[in-house]
Write a protein that holds these residues in place. Sequence first.
Motif, PDB file in Angstrom:
ATOM      1  N   ALA A  60      47.695  27.767  16.444  1.00 18.89           N
ATOM      2  CA  ALA A  60      46.641  28.428  15.681  1.00 18.89           C
ATOM      3  C   ALA A  60      45.326  28.464  16.457  1.00 18.89           C
ATOM      4  N   PRO A  89      52.498  20.846  17.048  1.00 12.39           N
ATOM      5  CA  PRO A  89      52.221  21.287  15.674  1.00 12.39           C
ATOM      6  C   PRO A  89      51.775  22.735  15.634  1.00 12.39           C
ATOM      7  N   THR A  90      51.812  23.309  14.444  1.00 13.87           N
ATOM      8  CA  THR A  90      51.378  24.698  14.296  1.00 13.87           C
ATOM      9  C   THR A  90      49.893  24.847  14.631  1.00 13.87           C
ATOM     10  N   SER A  91      49.108  23.784  14.451  1.00 17.24           N
ATOM     11  CA  SER A  91      47.675  23.855  14.773  1.00 17.24           C
ATOM     12  C   SER A  91      47.448  24.089  16.264  1.00 17.24           C
ATOM     13  N   ARG A 148      56.906  26.386  12.498  1.00 13.14           N
ATOM     14  CA  ARG A 148      57.458  25.383  13.415  1.00 13.14           C
ATOM     15  C   ARG A 148      58.916  25.121  13.057  1.00 13.14           C
ATOM     16  N   SER A 198      57.748  28.744  16.578  1.00 11.99           N
ATOM     17  CA  SER A 198      57.719  27.774  17.667  1.00 11.99           C
ATOM     18  C   SER A 198      58.945  26.875  17.627  1.00 11.99           C
ATOM     19  N   VAL A 242      52.330  31.172  11.873  1.00 12.44           N
ATOM     20  CA  VAL A 242      53.145  30.365  12.782  1.00 12.44           C
ATOM     21  C   VAL A 242      54.095  29.512  11.947  1.00 12.44           C
ATOM     22  N   SER A 264      58.966  24.565   9.052  1.00  6.07           N
ATOM     23  CA  SER A 264      57.700  24.220   8.406  1.00  6.07           C
ATOM     24  C   SER A 264      56.714  25.359   8.626  1.00  6.07           C
ATOM     25  N   GLY A 297      53.067  27.058   8.962  1.00  5.95           N
ATOM     26  CA  GLY A 297      51.683  26.797   9.287  1.00  5.95           C
ATOM     27  C   GLY A 297      50.767  27.362   8.220  1.00  5.95           C
ATOM     28  N   GLY A 298      49.461  27.221   8.413  1.00  7.18           N
ATOM     29  CA  GLY A 298      48.506  27.576   7.380  1.00  7.18           C
ATOM     30  C   GLY A 298      48.531  29.027   6.955  1.00  7.18           C
ATOM     31  N   GLU A 330      55.250  19.996   7.329  1.00  6.99           N
ATOM     32  CA  GLU A 330      55.124  19.810   8.772  1.00  6.99           C
ATOM     33  C   GLU A 330      54.916  18.347   9.155  1.00  6.99           C
TER      34      GLU A 330
END
Length: 272
Positions: A107, A102-104, A118, A96, A116, A135, A137-138, A163
Amino acid sequence: MAPGAHTVAVIGTGKIGELMLSGLLRAGWPADRLLATTRRQSRAEEIATRYGVQVVDNLAAVAEADVLAVSVKPQDAAALLDEIGPKVPADKLLISLCAGLPTSFFARRLPEGTPVIRVMTNTPALVDQAMTALSAGGHATAAHLELAEEMFRPLGATIRVPEAQQDAVTALSGSGPAYFYLLVEAMIDAGILLGLPRQVAHDLIVQTAIGSAIMLRDSGEHPVKLREAVTSPAGTTISAIRELENHGVRAALLAALEAARDRAREIAAQHD
């Protein structure tokens, strides 16, 4: 990672998307392993002609690419994910470049387990001098981060950050070039006020900025030490610095960057 080991789709070829596309090509990525998407036919023709890459629709990009680099405006991201989200296999990497999101955000709109990353880069990517922060993501692994770094390293320097620091990165380096351009513009105007021709003032300030930046990067010295080396007792530089401090330049910069960070947070909240 050898250029072209993956097929990359740049989804949304505005300014930042085009920067990434052109940077990958300069790094030796084969044009036939790059895809681009855009909403306007005229823009599609422009991108295809300029870069020699295939311009496809969003769903075709999802089907054909291993890596999806999403570079749409934040306000357009939800609609895009409504369109492509159900079609994205969980083993594809999504990168992204959507400022503030945010990556959330991704998600929640993608299949469970989709990795994902960022990314915040900046416009000096045009001259391969970008600063790009990444950064994970999970669900993104170290291998995913390494792949993303390899994609952005040809554009300049890269750095990994948690992140939670990305809004600060956006304020500092994402928007940072604009602050320097504003400062240079003001200094050129000052040179004209002091009697210099505009081009002379421009050349003096631009080369001074380049030299100062290289000294900061290569000397390893703290900026205070470099500033002190130019600041003689009762000299011209300390007189100028006194006026800058009297006018609150340092405080203005702190307030400006806080405002940019807060706006990044607002964007995330508006489009969450």
